[in-house]
Design a protein around this motif. Structure first.
Motif: not given
Length: 461
Positions: A67-87
């Motif tokens: 996959p192609v990922l973006a560079l982080p900008d430490f001057s802006r807030p981070f966002i985490i999206e998480c989920d759990a399902l099944g196994k």
């Protein structure tokens, strides 16, 4: 990689998984894809079948199309999206709706029987722990499709597992927000990879459709540039390589610095064992925090700041009953009690060491007009760099009269006119002359205009 032959033995399969495992942090659902192959590594379980062949093909495609990922900008807030399902658990680290890193993890054994609330909390804590280097010391937002986690810090913790995962979130500044499951597509897709292993291209393309592809690239955990330069220089140093070889052999060489660190750490831990001998092991993180937050004179900063680039966080005093979570209140209160005990015991140990050191010291003070003997220190005073046999020279010179007291520990003496030494000396170099009769001992060593001692022959034969 595309032309990699089908493994015909456990050794060949282990080599293939070792190569692909090096890039596992860039592969979505790596563990789920490679699970049929890792099962073949068990004892007497290598039986190649269609399921293993399908996993082998998918893993080669995943490695060759990362996959192609973006560079982080430490001057802006981070966002985490998480989920759990099944196994499985799934999470994605984002900024401005652009993914930065992915995380997926399979659930095994007892974790398969946890409630939905506990698995969702476990997914949240696992994601925060995974991206600790990005989030520590900065506020961030966690989005989950489990609405009860929105009130995480206000709920009563009723199970040991909840207390375990909540303790791992201490020290982070974050806010939990609710996001509907239909909108949480990336994390939901990552959590489902351990069941049917669907294609995530649709979810990923939908989540990054508004981003600019021109500024995207692969990314690992950020490391300081100076640390890589230092590692490269160490790789060429023979002494460092010998030290690494000795450590890997299990016989690390002894040096004064390591012994001092071990001595200080033992003294720190000994303060626990005297009062709570059965609980000191549970507070080892405090000893680790002490060492990493202590100022090092050689580095001119703490080890924590040398590694992460910012000062270590401070342990603030906790006021009981200031939180609604009873388990958290109990944990912080217990930690505060341990800190008080540790502080008292360290003060006692410091006083004991001072008492032992004071046994070899004595209080000295002289008045103006007293006669004192003078002891010279040729190896400490640069103006007395004498190369002769000081072992056979007099220990004290004088006596000399005290003319003036300078400060609390220094005195000015009445030296002979031909002496070229500075007349002010520390109290440790002086010794009181007893009695009223004054008998001068040998004069001071001869010195030139620069203060260097030189010798004169008694006679020329």
């Amino acid at each position: 990689m595309v032309q990699w032959p089908i493994p015909d033995s456990v050794k060949a399969l282990r080599g293939f998984l070792g190569l692909t495992g090096y890039y596992r942090k860039f592969i979505k659902g790596y563990r789920a894809i490679a699970k049929p192959l890792t099962d073949l590594l068990k004892k007497d379980s290598f039986h190649w079948n269609d399921k293993a062949l399908e996993a082998f093909t998918k893993l080669k495609e995943a490695v060759t199309q990362p996959p192609v990922l973006a560079l982080p900008d430490f001057s802006r807030p981070f966002i985490i999206e998480c989920d759990a399902l099944g196994k499985g658990l799934g999470a994605v680290l984002m900024q401005d709706q652009r993914p930065i890193a992915f995380h997926s993890q399979a659930l095994k054994n007892k974790y398969l029987h946890l409630s939905t609330y506990e698995t969702e909390l476990m997914a949240l804590a696992s994601a925060v722990k995974k991206w600790r280097s990005y989030l520590l010391g900065r506020p961030f937002v966690v989005k989950t499709d489990h609405q009860s986690l929105k009130f995480l810090l206000e709920q009563r913790i009723a199970t040991p597992s909840q207390q375990k995962w909540l303790a791992k979130l201490l020290g982070y500044a974050f806010v939990v927000e609710y996001k509907k499951g239909c909108d949480n597509r990336v994390a939901d897709a990552l959590s489902r990879t351990f069941g049917s292993a669907p294609d995530l291209s649709t979810s990923l393309s939908a989540s990054i459709s508004d981003s600019k592809a021109s500024c995207l690239m692969l990314l690992t955990v950020p490391d300081p540039t100076w640390l890589k330069v230092l590692q490269d220089s160490y790789s060429l140093d023979e002494s460092v390589q010998q030290l690494i070889a000795a450590v890997q052999a299990g016989t690390p060489p002894k040096d004064g610095q390591t012994e001092i660190v071990n001595k200080c750490l033992e003294q720190y831990l000994r303060a626990f064992t005297s009062d709570r001998p059965h609980q000191w092991a549970s507070w080892l993180p405090l000893a680790e925090f002490w060492f990493n937050s202590s100022f090092h004179t050689s580095l001119k900063l703490t080890p924590f700041e040398a590694l992460y680039g910012f000062p270590p966080p401070k342990l603030h005093s906790y006021v009981p009953s200031t939180t609604r979570v009873s388990a958290l209140d109990s944990l912080l209160s217990q930690r505060q009690d341990v800190l008080h005990i540790l502080r008292d015991h360290l003060a006692v140990a410091q006083g004991r060491m001072k008492t032992q050191a004071d046994k070899h010291r004595q209080e000295r003070s002289f008045a103006v007009g007293d006669w004192v003997f003078l002891r010279l220190q040729p190896y400490s005073q640069q103006s007395l760099a004498y190369k002769g046999k000081w072992k056979l020279s007099p220990r004290y010179f004088g006596p000399f009269k005290v003319l003036k007291r300078i400060g609390t520990v220094s005195y000015k003496l009445e030296l002979p006119p031909e002496s070229k030494l500075h007349p002010v000396f520390h109290v440790s170099c002086l010794k009181l002359k007893l009695g009223q009769h004054v008998t001068p001992l040998p004069t001071l060593p001869l010195a030139d205009d620069s203060g260097q001692v030189y010798t004169e022959p008694v006679a020329i034969l």
